[in-house]
Design a protein around this motif. Structure first.
Motif, PDB file in Angstrom:
ATOM      1  N   THR A  69       1.897   7.589  -3.791  1.00 40.04           N
ATOM      2  CA  THR A  69       0.865   6.552  -3.794  1.00 40.04           C
ATOM      3  C   THR A  69       0.005   6.703  -5.041  1.00 40.04           C
ATOM      4  OG1 THR A  69      -0.524   8.011  -2.497  1.00 40.04           O
ATOM      5  CG2 THR A  69       0.626   6.297  -1.285  1.00 40.04           C
ATOM      6  N   LEU A 127       2.273   1.782  -4.481  1.00 38.74           N
ATOM      7  CA  LEU A 127       3.261   2.827  -4.207  1.00 38.74           C
ATOM      8  C   LEU A 127       4.262   2.867  -5.338  1.00 38.74           C
ATOM      9  CD1 LEU A 127       3.806   1.555  -0.608  1.00 38.74           C
ATOM     10  CD2 LEU A 127       2.884   3.824  -1.119  1.00 38.74           C
ATOM     11  N   LEU A 131       1.296  -0.357   2.848  1.00 39.40           N
ATOM     12  CA  LEU A 131       0.753   0.823   2.190  1.00 39.40           C
ATOM     13  C   LEU A 131       0.746   2.012   3.144  1.00 39.40           C
ATOM     14  CD1 LEU A 131      -0.551   1.385  -0.600  1.00 39.40           C
ATOM     15  CD2 LEU A 131      -2.750   1.094   0.477  1.00 39.40           C
ATOM     16  N   LYS A 157       2.807   5.463   3.059  1.00 35.93           N
ATOM     17  CA  LYS A 157       2.001   6.652   2.801  1.00 35.93           C
ATOM     18  C   LYS A 157       2.549   7.825   3.594  1.00 35.93           C
ATOM     19  CE  LYS A 157      -2.680   5.932   1.236  1.00 35.93           C
ATOM     20  NZ  LYS A 157      -3.951   5.344   1.626  1.00 35.93           N
TER      21      LYS A 157
END
Ligand SMILES: Cc1cc2nc3c(=O)[nH]c(=O)nc-3n(C[C@H](O)[C@H](O)[C@H](O)COP(=O)(O)OP(=O)(O)OC[C@H]3O[C@@H](n4cnc5c(N)ncnc54)[C@H](O)[C@@H]3O)c2cc1C
Ligand SMILES: NC(=O)c1ccc[n+]([C@@H]2O[C@H](COP(=O)([O-])OP(=O)(O)OC[C@H]3O[C@@H](n4cnc5c(N)ncnc54)[C@H](OP(=O)(O)O)[C@@H]3O)[C@@H](O)[C@H]2O)c1
Lengths: 246, 442
Positions: free
Chosen positions: B190, B228, B276, B280
């Protein structure tokens, strides 16, 4: 052991899709068609996709006097024929056939007479094997005479009846005869027609055909919903049917 | 044959007057009408695969692989063969596409005509760099065998990236890439701002075969351009057998257009956040099948329908390295400031391999792809604003994704335009071409 699959009409849209699904590294495909330039392309494709062996034969199915020699050649090369797949035909616009005897008869000749000739020859050879499958593409068009397509339809009806008899005859010899009745298939034969929801791709139809061959089925409609459609079409009374425009 | 001929963005909705199917690659057709345009899988977003009131030549019957040498990895296939089909044949034999776009539902000739790029551009250039030969059918009846160094080499350069305008391509031959299994080692990192992306990229780009970043365009201020970073390499070991398709792969299909309100700023925000956060958790290295790595969207058939009937725009630019960082940052700033959040936003650095096509889009620099639902004038004005930024930095806009760039922006994007025009087939044209060269509307 190499499996021998013979395809009559190997350049047709449906045949090509079937061949792609049946090829394997233990399969020898014997492809028969009249146009060698097209057949070359089909053969290269099937080889590139991993078929163990592909053998090509040239034959115009309308030329009945050539049949015996080509069938003999195939039988000699293959030895045992595991599957014979017959999938070729001709569809002139009905309106042209209504005014042109030659066209009407050509339709019957290609879709019926020539198939009978080839199947008699192949049956003789395959009976000796006591095993194998003969799968032939007829059509839903043979289920009922429609004013828009009855010349083609009558040839397919003849073919369907012939196949039924052949099935009973060869049953005792361990050979399965499969009658395939496709509905509307998006193929070169129908390229000029407008397509709607009832249409199916050659790949999808091929999937049903291969499954039916493997399961020793007798008669299939492809896709299966055509069985329902034809059941309904067959029970519509004549006084209504003659008013329908299809 | 295809039943109808839309482009992927469903904008504009141009219909041809008729369509024919090219029957066999070794046969000729009569070009007695005009203008013609070949159509592959219609995965171009805008109007470059459309031919309003013209004649479409559908390549779907040209689906034969003419030769595949599994020792050398040279494959020759007819123009309508799709990457999807080809993968199912080559992967089990230990080969992969040299370059692939983010969907496998494209044809080889479509890939050629847009000289498509993939996540490995920084290593191997674009698709055209791997093409060894193709055959071009001209409306004059000529059949040209084109290679990088034969007498037709200028047609070779004009046709790669040539937007289908130089004639009909019947077959394409190209070099594949060796793989030892069908998996990819993927790493996910990330980054919390676009500046961090630039830093990460410097560090990762050259150490991996594949690299691309996904950007959350809804993030603002100090988080602007967070996202990302995905990088990957074909797996080296032999842990699993080859398989073209992932086992038990389910696919989803969107059968109808979503109503126009579904994709509002809120849903885009929610989606981006979800994306996201899911990734993650997957930070770090993982072994994954090639399909989800290269084609994350291919499992949802017709995902483009989520944008509703009015369709959507994709804006993909490339900006040279010189002031690439500033311009990309500025674009992201405007997107975020205007609340024009894009659903899927992708950022990547192109390498310096020169493209072989006169009209190829890829060139060294940063490329950013954004998509926007069609909200009419407001969207169009905003996209023009972005074009101004791109042009000020000597950048270019990607025709395969375009439905609206101006005549001037097009000319500024392609410096070899005048040269290219000499190789156009007089009977070929497209809605795109007529628009960006301001020709008479049909
Ligand atoms: C989800 C998604 C992700 C994508 N990701 C990327 C990406 O990462 N990188 C990238 O570069 N692109 C990407 N694209 C765009 C796509 O790769 C290109 O638009 C590609 O050209 C589409 O191929 P197609 O077969 O659908 O061709 P079409 O869109 O049907 O046609 C494209 C062009 O090719 C021409 N053409 C097609 N067949 C022939 C022929 N036989 N002879 C001559 N010309 C022909 C057409 O005339 C037209 O100009 C993506 C598209 C989608 C939908
Ligand atoms: N498409 C449909 O909707 C549909 C529906 C029901 C049944 N069917 C049946 O499916 C079968 C295959 O047709 P298709 O749909 O796949 O269409 P197709 O691609 O047009 O196939 C027809 C094939 O028949 C071949 N053929 C015709 N006459 C021949 C002859 N005298 N000698 C040698 N080959 C000959 C043609 O060869 P050339 O390539 O050399 O011309 C062509 O390959 C046919 O039996 C058809 O009746 C089709």
């Amino acid at each position: 052991m190499i499996k021998n699959i013979v395809i009559l009409g190997a350049t047709s849209g449906i045949s090509q899709a079937v061949a792609k699904q049946m090829l394997a590294d233990d399969v020898c495909l014997h492809l028969v068609a009249r146009d060698m330039a097209k057949l070359d392309i089909v053969a290269s494709d099937l080889k590139s996709r991993g078929c163990a062996d592909v053998v090509c034969y040239q034959l115009d199915f309308n030329e009945l006097e050539q049949h015996a020699a080509v069938v003999q050649d195939i039988v000699n090369k293959a030895g045992v024929i595991d599957t014979l797949f017959v999938c070729y035909g001709l569809m002139h616009p009905q309106s042209e056939c209504e005014t042109d005897v030659a066209k009407a008869l050509e339709q019957v000749h290609s879709n019926y007479t020539s198939v009978v000739s080839l199947l008699v020859l192949f049956s003789q050879a395959m009976q000796k094997q006591n095993a194998g499958t003969i799968a032939v593409v007829s059509s839903v068009a043979g289920d009922r005479g429609r004013k828009s397509n009855y010349i083609y339809g009558s040839a397919k009806a003849g073919l369907t009846t012939f196949l039924e008899g052949l099935r009973y005859q060869l049953y005792a010899k361990g050979i399965n005869v499969l009658t395939i009745k496709p509905g509307f298939v998006d193929s070169p034969m129908t390229a000029h027609l407008k397509k709607g929801a009832l249409w199916t791709s050659t790949d999808a139809v091929a999937g049903y055909i291969v499954k039916a061959i493997n399961k020793n089925k007798s008669v299939i409609y492809t896709p299966p919903f055509w069985f329902l459609i034809m059941t309904i079409i067959k029970i519509i009374p004549a006084f209504i049917f003659r008013k329908l425009n299809f | 044959m295809h039943f109808n001929f839309p482009s992927w963005g469903h904008y504009p909705k141009h219909q041809p007057k008729s369509a024919i199917s090219y029957p066999w690659s070794n046969s000729k057709i009569n070009f007695d009408d005009a203008p013609y345009l070949a159509y592959g899988m219609g995965r171009s977003y805008g109007d470059s695969c459309l031919n309003k009131n013209g004649v479409i030549i559908d390549s779907c019957q040209l689906n034969h692989i003419l030769g595949f040498d599994s020792d050398t990895g040279i494959v020759r296939c007819e123009s309508g063969v799709t990457f999807d089909d080809l993968l199912s044949v080559i992967v089990p034999k230990g080969w992969f596409l040299p370059v692939t776009p983010g969907t496998r539902f494209v044809t080889v000739a479509g890939a050629l005509a847009n000289d498509v790029h993939g996540k490995n551009h920084h290593r191997v250039g674009s698709f055209g760099n791997h093409v060894t030969a193709f055959e071009l059918q001209r409306s004059t009846g000529q059949t040209l065998l084109c290679t990088p160094d034969n007498e037709n080499k200028l047609f070779f350069n004009a046709t790669i990236g040539g937007l289908g305008l130089t004639g009909f391509v019947t077959w394409v031959e190209f070099r594949l890439k060796r793989i030892v299994n069908s998996y990819v080692t993927k790493s996910t990192t990330t980054f919390s701002s676009v500046h961090e992306f630039f830093e990460l990229d410097e560090e990762y780009l050259n150490s991996h075969e594949y690299s691309v970043a996904w950007i959350d365009t809804t993030a603002r201020s100090s988080h602007l351009g967070r996202g990302l970073y995905f990088s990957g390499d074909h797996a080296k070991e032999h842990p699993v057998a080859y398989s073209a398709k992932k086992k038990n792969q389910k696919s989803l299909s969107l059968p109808v257009n979503f109503p126009n309100f579904t994709l509002n700023t809120l849903t885009v925000k929610a989606f981006n956040l979800l994306y996201l956060n899911t990734h993650k958790n997957q930070e770090g290295q993982a072994l994954t099948h090639y399909a989800p790595f290269f084609y994350p969207l291919d499992n949802i058939k017709n995902w483009n329908r989520m944008y509703g009937k009015r369709g959507f725009f994709q804006h993909q630019c490339v900006v040279p390295l010189d002031n690439g960082k500033e311009v990309i940052t500025e674009i992201l700033q405007r997107v975020s400031a205007k609340g024009m959040a894009s659903f899927l936003s992708v950022l990547k650095r192109f390498g310096n391999s020169p493209s072989v096509g006169m009209m190829s889009f890829p060139r060294e620099g940063y490329t950013l792809a954004l998509d926007f639902p069609n909200k009419g004038k407001r969207t169009l004005e905003f996209l023009n604003e972005l074009d101004v930024l791109v042009r000020s930095a000597n950048g270019a806009i990607y025709p395969a994704k375009d439905a609206r760039m101006s005549v001037d922006t097009f000319a500024a994007s392609f410096p070899h335009l005048d040269d290219f025009k000499k190789y156009i087939d007089p009977a070929f044209s497209s809605s795109f071409w007529r628009r960006v060269t301001r020709q008479q509307k049909l």
